[in-house]
Design a protein around this motif. Structure first.
Motif, PDB file in Angstrom:
ATOM      1  N   UNK A 273       0.830  -1.211   0.000  1.00 52.48           N
ATOM      2  CA  UNK A 273       0.000   0.000   0.000  1.00 52.48           C
ATOM      3  C   UNK A 273       0.861   1.256   0.000  1.00 52.48           C
ATOM      4  N   UNK A 274       1.927   1.236   0.819  1.00 49.95           N
ATOM      5  CA  UNK A 274       2.806   2.393   0.891  1.00 49.95           C
ATOM      6  C   UNK A 274       3.504   2.650  -0.440  1.00 49.95           C
ATOM      7  N   UNK A 275       3.949   1.572  -1.082  1.00 52.82           N
ATOM      8  CA  UNK A 275       4.623   1.732  -2.377  1.00 52.82           C
ATOM      9  C   UNK A 275       3.661   2.282  -3.421  1.00 52.82           C
ATOM     10  N   UNK A 276       2.452   1.745  -3.459  1.00 56.70           N
ATOM     11  CA  UNK A 276       1.472   2.185  -4.449  1.00 56.70           C
ATOM     12  C   UNK A 276       1.079   3.651  -4.254  1.00 56.70           C
ATOM     13  N   UNK A 277       1.041   4.086  -2.993  1.00 56.24           N
ATOM     14  CA  UNK A 277       0.649   5.468  -2.730  1.00 56.24           C
ATOM     15  C   UNK A 277       1.717   6.467  -3.168  1.00 56.24           C
ATOM     16  N   UNK A 278       2.974   6.034  -3.282  1.00 56.98           N
ATOM     17  CA  UNK A 278       4.063   6.934  -3.644  1.00 56.98           C
ATOM     18  C   UNK A 278       4.287   7.024  -5.156  1.00 56.98           C
ATOM     19  N   UNK A 279       3.850   6.024  -5.896  1.00 59.09           N
ATOM     20  CA  UNK A 279       4.099   6.008  -7.353  1.00 59.09           C
ATOM     21  C   UNK A 279       3.012   6.785  -8.096  1.00 59.09           C
ATOM     22  N   UNK A 280       3.409   7.764  -8.892  1.00 59.90           N
ATOM     23  CA  UNK A 280       2.455   8.571  -9.667  1.00 59.90           C
ATOM     24  C   UNK A 280       2.254   7.969 -11.047  1.00 59.90           C
ATOM     25  N   UNK A 281       3.310   7.564 -11.673  1.00 58.11           N
ATOM     26  CA  UNK A 281       3.215   6.995 -13.007  1.00 58.11           C
ATOM     27  C   UNK A 281       4.044   5.713 -13.047  1.00 58.11           C
ATOM     28  N   UNK A 282       3.404   4.569 -12.689  1.00 60.36           N
ATOM     29  CA  UNK A 282       4.125   3.304 -12.576  1.00 60.36           C
ATOM     30  C   UNK A 282       4.693   2.856 -13.923  1.00 60.36           C
ATOM     31  N   UNK A 283       3.919   2.982 -14.966  1.00 64.26           N
ATOM     32  CA  UNK A 283       4.349   2.511 -16.284  1.00 64.26           C
ATOM     33  C   UNK A 283       5.593   3.250 -16.764  1.00 64.26           C
ATOM     34  N   UNK A 284       5.598   4.564 -16.582  1.00 67.58           N
ATOM     35  CA  UNK A 284       6.742   5.351 -17.012  1.00 67.58           C
ATOM     36  C   UNK A 284       7.989   5.004 -16.194  1.00 67.58           C
ATOM     37  N   UNK A 285       7.799   4.813 -14.870  1.00 65.92           N
ATOM     38  CA  UNK A 285       8.923   4.446 -14.032  1.00 65.92           C
ATOM     39  C   UNK A 285       9.492   3.088 -14.429  1.00 65.92           C
ATOM     40  N   UNK A 286       8.612   2.166 -14.791  1.00 67.99           N
ATOM     41  CA  UNK A 286       9.053   0.835 -15.197  1.00 67.99           C
ATOM     42  C   UNK A 286       9.889   0.898 -16.465  1.00 67.99           C
ATOM     43  N   UNK A 287       9.418   1.698 -17.451  1.00 66.63           N
ATOM     44  CA  UNK A 287      10.149   1.823 -18.715  1.00 66.63           C
ATOM     45  C   UNK A 287      11.525   2.446 -18.499  1.00 66.63           C
ATOM     46  N   UNK A 288      11.562   3.488 -17.632  1.00 64.12           N
ATOM     47  CA  UNK A 288      12.833   4.154 -17.350  1.00 64.12           C
ATOM     48  C   UNK A 288      13.810   3.178 -16.691  1.00 64.12           C
ATOM     49  N   UNK A 289      13.299   2.423 -15.708  1.00 59.67           N
ATOM     50  CA  UNK A 289      14.157   1.484 -14.991  1.00 59.67           C
ATOM     51  C   UNK A 289      14.669   0.384 -15.907  1.00 59.67           C
ATOM     52  N   UNK A 290      13.796  -0.142 -16.768  1.00 61.58           N
ATOM     53  CA  UNK A 290      14.198  -1.210 -17.685  1.00 61.58           C
ATOM     54  C   UNK A 290      15.255  -0.727 -18.664  1.00 61.58           C
ATOM     55  N   UNK A 291      15.065   0.489 -19.152  1.00 58.63           N
ATOM     56  CA  UNK A 291      16.021   1.030 -20.112  1.00 58.63           C
ATOM     57  C   UNK A 291      17.385   1.258 -19.475  1.00 58.63           C
ATOM     58  N   UNK A 292      17.387   1.861 -18.275  1.00 64.94           N
ATOM     59  CA  UNK A 292      18.650   2.112 -17.588  1.00 64.94           C
ATOM     60  C   UNK A 292      19.340   0.805 -17.193  1.00 64.94           C
ATOM     61  N   UNK A 293      18.553  -0.147 -16.723  1.00 66.14           N
ATOM     62  CA  UNK A 293      19.126  -1.427 -16.295  1.00 66.14           C
ATOM     63  C   UNK A 293      19.726  -2.188 -17.469  1.00 66.14           C
ATOM     64  N   UNK A 294      19.046  -2.155 -18.609  1.00 62.97           N
ATOM     65  CA  UNK A 294      19.551  -2.854 -19.790  1.00 62.97           C
ATOM     66  C   UNK A 294      20.892  -2.282 -20.237  1.00 62.97           C
ATOM     67  N   UNK A 295      20.989  -0.956 -20.222  1.00 59.48           N
ATOM     68  CA  UNK A 295      22.254  -0.328 -20.602  1.00 59.48           C
ATOM     69  C   UNK A 295      23.359  -0.690 -19.602  1.00 59.48           C
ATOM     70  N   UNK A 296      22.995  -0.697 -18.313  1.00 59.17           N
ATOM     71  CA  UNK A 296      23.994  -0.976 -17.296  1.00 59.17           C
ATOM     72  C   UNK A 296      24.472  -2.421 -17.372  1.00 59.17           C
ATOM     73  N   UNK A 297      23.547  -3.351 -17.645  1.00 54.94           N
ATOM     74  CA  UNK A 297      23.920  -4.757 -17.773  1.00 54.94           C
ATOM     75  C   UNK A 297      24.841  -4.988 -18.971  1.00 54.94           C
ATOM     76  N   UNK A 298      24.590  -4.264 -20.057  1.00 52.56           N
ATOM     77  CA  UNK A 298      25.468  -4.379 -21.218  1.00 52.56           C
ATOM     78  C   UNK A 298      26.879  -3.928 -20.862  1.00 52.56           C
ATOM     79  N   UNK A 299      26.954  -2.838 -20.109  1.00 55.50           N
ATOM     80  CA  UNK A 299      28.257  -2.336 -19.692  1.00 55.50           C
ATOM     81  C   UNK A 299      28.932  -3.329 -18.733  1.00 55.50           C
TER      82      UNK A 299
END
Length: 421
Positions: A273-299
């Protein structure tokens, strides 16, 4: 009256205490909180007729091919009954009847009950009677657990109350093996769990009292003097009581597990509940995290994994050939059977040290390198996670600001429409 304790292989502190050995400071080694009077130590003696070093007798019995003993470090290889000379006896009236009184009994579960117990008086013995008590105690114990399994039976006269440490190996018939091999000589095994079970613990004082009364003046040695309330029961009663106590304990344990599980579910839901109340745009955050993580894993794959692969070498890379395998294997087995000295230090035997030690040094150096590299990667992962969080928060803040600005721009348009109407 009597207290039982169990000991594993390598736990030889009681041996030193029984033999009255001294520590590095010249003081007698104690066991528990005993106080030893050196002026009376010469009065101590060993009831075991074989005598000799206790450890030698233990190892000789365990090395018997007809005795099975598991090689695990937690196996109980010997036990000790500490039998104390009775110092109190039940009081009697002028007609010879025992006088009883109400007595508080504190149980292991924390409850306190009132029991009827004999009223006690202090008693004394002659030197001959004291010797007779310990002789009968030794006869009873050696007959019950097998004289061939006795390690020692030291009587200590130099402590607060005279007592005997009866050390023995808990041996029982190996029924399963004997049933499978009826054509071979019966075998025995070391198993304290089977021999010293709850029934044995509860009937011990009663059967010891019966033995004392049968082989000496009845009542001369009051083993059952009220200090072990509930000990004089039948075996069937004791087994039923034990089963009931185990069932109650199991029920309590199950309830505790259930409550802990329910609380875990509640805590998990609250965290969600606490996590859900803090996230404004879950989908956008997920895309940002996936993109950054993919680049970092490649490195990471380009720079870090080749280094880890290089560190993951076998024994051959450490300069170990087939002739060294036996030394390494011997050292690994020695680690399973460390030796504990009387001062508490633990030692491990290193077979063929001139060959084994150089290899171990190389292994430890390589292991240290792997650990340091792992810590470095962990720090990088933690830094990346924190950067990702900061990036997501910044972008979410920008999205919120953009949404607010657009809402502000829409307000004048709405007013104009209202005026037109």
């Amino acid at each position: 009256m009597a207290n039982f304790e169990k000991f594993t292989r390598g736990d030889y502190g009681l041996f030193a205490h029984c033999e009255r050995k001294k520590d590095e400071n010249g003081q007698y080694i104690t066991f528990g909180n005993q106080r030893i009077d050196p002026t009376r130590t010469h009065l101590n003696y060993n009831m075991c007729p074989e005598g000799g070093e206790q450890r030698d007798r233990l190892e000789a019995r365990l090395s018997d091919p007809n005795v099975k003993c598991m090689s695990r470090a937690d196996v109980v290889v010997y036990g000790s009954w500490c039998v104390t000379l009775p110092t109190h006896a039940p009081m009697e009236d002028e007609n010879g009847n025992i006088i009883y009184e109400e007595k508080e009994v504190h149980h292991r579960d924390g409850t306190v009950t009132t029991e009827t117990a004999p009223k006690l008086k202090e008693i004394t013995y002659t030197d001959e009677q004291i010797k007779q008590f310990f002789e009968l105690s030794y006869e009873f114990l050696s007959e019950r657990y097998g004289e061939q399994n006795v390690i020692s039976a030291y009587v200590h006269m130099d402590e607060t109350t005279p007592h005997m440490h009866f050390l023995f190996i808990p041996i029982v018939d190996d029924k399963k093996w004997n049933e499978k091999h009826p054509d071979k000589e019966p075998r025995v095994k070391v198993c304290a769990k089977e021999l010293m079970n709850m029934t044995e613990m509860n009937v011990f004082h009663r059967v010891l009292q019966e033995y004392m009364d049968q082989h000496s003046q009845k009542g001369l040695f009051p083993v059952l003097n009220g200090t072990t309330i509930g000990g004089n029961r039948t075996i069937a009663e004791l087994k039923a009581k034990s089963a009931l106590e185990e069932a109650i304990d199991a029920t309590k344990h199950a309830e505790e597990i259930k409550e802990a599980a329910n609380q875990s579910v509640i805590d998990a839901n609250e965290q969600v509940r606490q996590v859900q109340s803090k996230i404004v745009n879950i989908q956008e955050a997920k895309l940002i995290a996936e993109e950054d993580t993919e680049k970092w894993l490649e490195e990471l794959e380009k720079k870090e994994l080749p280094v880890m692969k290089e560190l993951k070498d076998g024994l051959t890379d450490l300069g170990v050939d087939k002739s060294d395998y036996e030394s390494i294997t011997g050292f690994a087995k020695a680690l399973e059977h460390p030796v504990k000295s009387s001062n508490g230090k633990v030692y491990v035997e290193i077979p063929n040290p001139e060959k084994t030690l150089p290899v171990l040094k190389k292994v430890m150096k390589r292991l240290t390198s792997v650990i340091e590299k792992t810590k470095d990667i962990a720090r990088k992962i933690a830094g990346h996670v924190e950067q990702t969080r900061v990036s997501i928060r910044a972008k979410l803040a920008e999205a919120q600001e953009e949404a607010r600005r657009q809402n502000e721009e829409r307000k004048p348009v709405q007013k104009k429409n209202d005026i037109t109407r």
